[in-house]
Design an enzyme around this catalytic site. Sequence first.
Site, PDB file in Angstrom:
ATOM      1  N   THR A  67     -25.936   0.509 -23.312  1.00 24.42           N
ATOM      2  CA  THR A  67     -24.842  -1.214 -23.219  1.00 24.42           C
ATOM      3  C   THR A  67     -23.914  -1.523 -23.531  1.00 24.42           C
ATOM      4  O   THR A  67     -22.889  -2.167 -22.439  1.00 24.42           O
ATOM      5  CB  THR A  67     -25.876  -1.331 -24.766  1.00 24.42           C
ATOM      6  OG1 THR A  67     -27.570  -1.182 -24.393  1.00 24.42           O
ATOM      7  CG2 THR A  67     -25.708  -3.106 -24.951  1.00 24.42           C
ATOM      8  N   LYS A  77     -22.070   4.239 -36.262  1.00 23.08           N
ATOM      9  CA  LYS A  77     -22.531   4.176 -37.831  1.00 23.08           C
ATOM     10  C   LYS A  77     -23.333   5.178 -38.310  1.00 23.08           C
ATOM     11  O   LYS A  77     -22.920   5.142 -39.201  1.00 23.08           O
ATOM     12  CB  LYS A  77     -23.132   2.844 -38.025  1.00 23.08           C
ATOM     13  CG  LYS A  77     -24.393   2.460 -37.947  1.00 23.08           C
ATOM     14  CD  LYS A  77     -24.141   1.058 -36.438  1.00 23.08           C
ATOM     15  CE  LYS A  77     -26.354   0.914 -35.624  1.00 23.08           C
ATOM     16  NZ  LYS A  77     -26.022   0.103 -34.072  1.00 23.08           N
ATOM     17  N   VAL A  97     -20.289  -1.767 -37.644  1.00 26.57           N
ATOM     18  CA  VAL A  97     -20.134  -2.736 -38.048  1.00 26.57           C
ATOM     19  C   VAL A  97     -20.390  -4.266 -37.809  1.00 26.57           C
ATOM     20  O   VAL A  97     -19.651  -4.950 -37.494  1.00 26.57           O
ATOM     21  CB  VAL A  97     -19.354  -2.456 -39.919  1.00 26.57           C
ATOM     22  CG1 VAL A  97     -20.116  -3.574 -40.871  1.00 26.57           C
ATOM     23  CG2 VAL A  97     -19.436  -1.080 -40.308  1.00 26.57           C
ATOM     24  N   GLY A 135     -21.577  -5.161 -35.379  1.00 22.26           N
ATOM     25  CA  GLY A 135     -20.927  -6.137 -33.595  1.00 22.26           C
ATOM     26  C   GLY A 135     -19.791  -6.973 -33.201  1.00 22.26           C
ATOM     27  O   GLY A 135     -19.011  -5.614 -33.377  1.00 22.26           O
ATOM     28  N   ILE A 191     -18.539  -9.249 -35.029  1.00 20.07           N
ATOM     29  CA  ILE A 191     -17.445  -8.762 -36.269  1.00 20.07           C
ATOM     30  C   ILE A 191     -16.594  -8.557 -35.867  1.00 20.07           C
ATOM     31  O   ILE A 191     -17.109  -7.403 -36.491  1.00 20.07           O
ATOM     32  CB  ILE A 191     -18.418  -9.617 -36.786  1.00 20.07           C
ATOM     33  CG1 ILE A 191     -19.100 -10.262 -36.725  1.00 20.07           C
ATOM     34  CG2 ILE A 191     -17.691 -10.862 -37.993  1.00 20.07           C
ATOM     35  CD1 ILE A 191     -20.346 -11.178 -37.997  1.00 20.07           C
ATOM     36  N   GLY A 222     -36.730  -5.732 -26.355  1.00 15.89           N
ATOM     37  CA  GLY A 222     -35.820  -4.496 -26.297  1.00 15.89           C
ATOM     38  C   GLY A 222     -34.845  -4.556 -27.351  1.00 15.89           C
ATOM     39  O   GLY A 222     -33.833  -4.167 -27.643  1.00 15.89           O
ATOM     40  N   GLU A 224     -34.759  -0.759 -32.401  1.00 17.84           N
ATOM     41  CA  GLU A 224     -33.973   0.953 -31.450  1.00 17.84           C
ATOM     42  C   GLU A 224     -34.937   1.510 -31.373  1.00 17.84           C
ATOM     43  O   GLU A 224     -36.081   1.482 -31.744  1.00 17.84           O
ATOM     44  CB  GLU A 224     -33.086   1.254 -32.953  1.00 17.84           C
ATOM     45  CG  GLU A 224     -32.117   0.588 -34.255  1.00 17.84           C
ATOM     46  CD  GLU A 224     -30.521   1.049 -33.210  1.00 17.84           C
ATOM     47  OE1 GLU A 224     -30.280   1.876 -32.876  1.00 17.84           O
ATOM     48  OE2 GLU A 224     -29.728  -0.266 -33.502  1.00 17.84           O
ATOM     49  N   LYS A 277     -24.499   0.363 -42.014  1.00 13.21           N
ATOM     50  CA  LYS A 277     -22.908  -0.259 -41.788  1.00 13.21           C
ATOM     51  C   LYS A 277     -22.224  -1.156 -43.400  1.00 13.21           C
ATOM     52  O   LYS A 277     -21.280  -0.580 -43.522  1.00 13.21           O
ATOM     53  CB  LYS A 277     -23.668  -1.775 -41.329  1.00 13.21           C
ATOM     54  CG  LYS A 277     -23.924  -1.200 -39.767  1.00 13.21           C
ATOM     55  CD  LYS A 277     -24.692  -2.725 -39.187  1.00 13.21           C
ATOM     56  CE  LYS A 277     -25.280  -2.274 -37.884  1.00 13.21           C
ATOM     57  NZ  LYS A 277     -25.639  -3.231 -37.132  1.00 13.21           N
TER      58      LYS A 277
HETATM   59  P1  NAP Z   1     -27.892   3.642 -25.195  1.00 11.62           P
HETATM   60  O1  NAP Z   1     -27.754   2.098 -23.930  1.00 11.62           O
HETATM   61  O2  NAP Z   1     -28.955   4.038 -25.634  1.00 11.62           O
HETATM   62  O3  NAP Z   1     -27.490   4.433 -24.477  1.00 11.62           O
HETATM   63  C1  NAP Z   1     -26.867   5.858 -24.712  1.00 11.62           C
HETATM   64  C2  NAP Z   1     -25.942   6.460 -24.212  1.00 11.62           C
HETATM   65  O4  NAP Z   1     -25.232   7.471 -24.316  1.00 11.62           O
HETATM   66  C3  NAP Z   1     -26.884   6.240 -22.517  1.00 11.62           C
HETATM   67  O5  NAP Z   1     -25.528   6.300 -21.505  1.00 11.62           O
HETATM   68  C4  NAP Z   1     -27.160   8.154 -22.616  1.00 11.62           C
HETATM   69  O6  NAP Z   1     -26.989   8.019 -21.503  1.00 11.62           O
HETATM   70  C5  NAP Z   1     -25.606   9.213 -23.426  1.00 11.62           C
HETATM   71  N1  NAP Z   1     -26.356   9.694 -24.259  1.00 11.62           N
HETATM   72  C6  NAP Z   1     -26.603   9.991 -25.208  1.00 11.62           C
HETATM   73  N2  NAP Z   1     -27.105  11.233 -25.278  1.00 11.62           N
HETATM   74  C7  NAP Z   1     -25.912  12.122 -24.533  1.00 11.62           C
HETATM   75  C8  NAP Z   1     -25.839  12.952 -24.935  1.00 11.62           C
HETATM   76  N3  NAP Z   1     -26.245  14.390 -25.690  1.00 11.62           N
HETATM   77  N4  NAP Z   1     -24.962  13.774 -23.983  1.00 11.62           N
HETATM   78  C9  NAP Z   1     -24.179  12.975 -23.057  1.00 11.62           C
HETATM   79  N5  NAP Z   1     -24.231  11.331 -23.089  1.00 11.62           N
HETATM   80  C10 NAP Z   1     -25.315  10.696 -24.017  1.00 11.62           C
HETATM   81  O7  NAP Z   1     -27.065   2.935 -26.332  1.00 11.62           O
HETATM   82  P2  NAP Z   1     -26.044   1.573 -27.122  1.00 11.62           P
HETATM   83  O8  NAP Z   1     -27.340   0.394 -27.182  1.00 11.62           O
HETATM   84  O9  NAP Z   1     -24.957   1.597 -26.147  1.00 11.62           O
HETATM   85  O10 NAP Z   1     -25.258   2.877 -28.033  1.00 11.62           O
HETATM   86  C11 NAP Z   1     -24.215   3.209 -28.529  1.00 11.62           C
HETATM   87  C12 NAP Z   1     -23.728   3.554 -29.598  1.00 11.62           C
HETATM   88  O11 NAP Z   1     -23.089   1.823 -29.923  1.00 11.62           O
HETATM   89  C13 NAP Z   1     -24.367   4.097 -30.679  1.00 11.62           C
HETATM   90  O12 NAP Z   1     -23.640   3.939 -32.247  1.00 11.62           O
HETATM   91  C14 NAP Z   1     -25.000   2.199 -31.239  1.00 11.62           C
HETATM   92  O13 NAP Z   1     -25.591   2.243 -32.737  1.00 11.62           O
HETATM   93  C15 NAP Z   1     -23.701   2.296 -31.009  1.00 11.62           C
HETATM   94  N6  NAP Z   1     -24.261   0.505 -31.793  1.00 11.62           N
HETATM   95  C16 NAP Z   1     -24.600  -0.431 -30.247  1.00 11.62           C
HETATM   96  C17 NAP Z   1     -24.543  -1.717 -30.134  1.00 11.62           C
HETATM   97  C18 NAP Z   1     -25.985  -2.486 -29.206  1.00 11.62           C
HETATM   98  O14 NAP Z   1     -26.009  -3.355 -29.946  1.00 11.62           O
HETATM   99  N7  NAP Z   1     -26.527  -1.779 -28.109  1.00 11.62           N
HETATM  100  C19 NAP Z   1     -24.392  -2.622 -30.929  1.00 11.62           C
HETATM  101  C20 NAP Z   1     -23.503  -1.495 -32.086  1.00 11.62           C
HETATM  102  C21 NAP Z   1     -23.567  -0.483 -31.939  1.00 11.62           C
HETATM  103  P3  NAP Z   1     -28.074   8.120 -20.499  1.00 11.62           P
HETATM  104  O15 NAP Z   1     -27.702   6.580 -20.297  1.00 11.62           O
HETATM  105  O16 NAP Z   1     -28.329   8.813 -19.183  1.00 11.62           O
HETATM  106  O17 NAP Z   1     -29.455   8.145 -21.314  1.00 11.62           O
HETATM  107  N1  HSE Z   2     -30.088  -2.707 -34.022  1.00 12.34           N
HETATM  108  C1  HSE Z   2     -28.993  -3.156 -35.022  1.00 12.34           C
HETATM  109  C2  HSE Z   2     -29.258  -4.858 -34.489  1.00 12.34           C
HETATM  110  C3  HSE Z   2     -27.626  -3.255 -33.445  1.00 12.34           C
HETATM  111  O1  HSE Z   2     -30.875  -5.457 -35.060  1.00 12.34           O
HETATM  112  O2  HSE Z   2     -28.165  -5.923 -35.366  1.00 12.34           O
HETATM  113  C4  HSE Z   2     -26.885  -2.528 -33.738  1.00 12.34           C
HETATM  114  O3  HSE Z   2     -26.158  -2.244 -34.362  1.00 12.34           O
END
Ligand code: NAP
Ligand code: HSE
Length: 428
Positions: free
Chosen positions: A14, A107, A134, A136, A138, A189, A192, A207
């Site tokens: 994402t 985080k 922390v 997103g 903001i 979706g 987590e 956070k």
């Molecule tokens: P995600 O959609 O699950 O994507 C994770 C990515 O990491 C995928 O592309 C996955 O590969 C790759 N990956 C996982 N393990 C790996 C490995 N061992 N080697 C290489 N690549 C690997 O996660 P996300 O939502 O983008 O979140 C990413 C980070 O941002 C996390 O730390 C999350 O806590 C943080 N975050 C997310 C959000 C949110 O809204 N989503 C908000 C704030 C912070 P594949 O695609 O090939 O499986």
């Molecule tokens: N799972 C978090 C939330 C998104 O619902 O706010 C990533 O920080």
Amino acid sequence: MSKTVRLGIAGLGTVGVGVVKIIRREAAMLRARTGQEITISAVSARTRDKDRGVSLKGYDWEDDPVALATREDVDVFVELMGGSDGPAKAATEAALKAGKDVVTANKAMLAVHGQDLAVLAESHGQVIRYEAAVAGGIPVVKSLVEGLAGNQITRVMGVMNGTCNYILTRMESAGLPYETVFEEANQLGYLEADPELDVGGIDAGHKLAILAASAFGTQVNFGAMELEGIGRLTIEDIRAAADMGYRIKLLGVAQMTGRGLEQRMSPCLVPAASPLGQLEGGTNMVVLEGDAVEQIVLRGPGAGEGPTASAVMADICDIARGVRLPVFGQPAETLAPATGAKSTSPAAYYLRMMLDDKPGALAKVATVLGEAGISIYRMRQYDHSGDGAPVLIVTHRTSRDALDRALGAMDRTGVVDGSPVAIRIEEV
Ligand code: NAP
Ligand code: HSE
């Protein structure tokens, strides 16, 4: 000085895809704003041939995030894989040792290893930026570390998990039980991969622990966080709280006291008319209080492709502009160990209990509260048909110890069915 900042992006989910899209779409704007060409040298994810809805043409592929992080043609390692340990931590450490700056949204990693990573980064003259970790989209880290640098921070507070806020506000608006809305959030979706991170308060606790370090000049100490999730909240509590003029939020509060750092992430009642009380759906809100500024309130999307990528890009732009700050606002070596203090700040409490509907039952409960030194502020008993009378009590401010004494004694009254629900009412 090079006029190009070359990125290595590990993680194309994402957030990673959102970052790639902005870099491809806004190259001219980013150049104008930073004076640098921001380019991507190479990317990494688990599966190479997945359609990610964005072109990766022109970027090298690395299967191993550590190899990506240490490439000659990478200036900034962008870690967007997630997980407190494993490849995220290994690649971040490798990048710092190889003289790369790091931008991350992770985080979990910072809450658990923040101090060690900050020491490592600063000993190599590198920066770690983590705005996206922390709340997103903001810009709360920037507000705290830069905007409020002249303040003694007195309290940091907020709703920092959009999924929990969605569940709680949806339960109230649709009158649905927790289990139904949890499943709805799952279908949408929002949850987590491990839902306990959301509903157990862990994600939001991570956070808050990160913010507390910069706010109070202390080492990140997630282990000292008092954590309670939303799983035990019922539609009855949500309705009853609303009836008394409150909303229930998964609220984080961090404040420095004479005894140490209080950090808690737990369900709390807040006045329905307050900014926190009015927060709907997946939106986040962070309240920062300082001696000079008094209070600022930041509100915005806490998750999702665009908002999170927006925060990652802000960090990349700062690095491109030459902004170099200590990881937690002051050199990591000067951060004091955070002595965790159990929350004892007095508060009013909401109590919900089922009483045997017989003479003297209410008096026995009032006596138990009185003997613990707790004064009743408001009380309500609802219509009922069976033998159990649903009773709500809002106390005057009291200590948690006194409340625990009273709760412990409720059993002995012989008139309370089960354990009363007790939820702190936070002054906001
Ligand atoms: P995600 O959609 O699950 O994507 C994770 C990515 O990491 C995928 O592309 C996955 O590969 C790759 N990956 C996982 N393990 C790996 C490995 N061992 N080697 C290489 N690549 C690997 O996660 P996300 O939502 O983008 O979140 C990413 C980070 O941002 C996390 O730390 C999350 O806590 C943080 N975050 C997310 C959000 C949110 O809204 N989503 C908000 C704030 C912070 P594949 O695609 O090939 O499986
Ligand atoms: N799972 C978090 C939330 C998104 O619902 O706010 C990533 O920080």
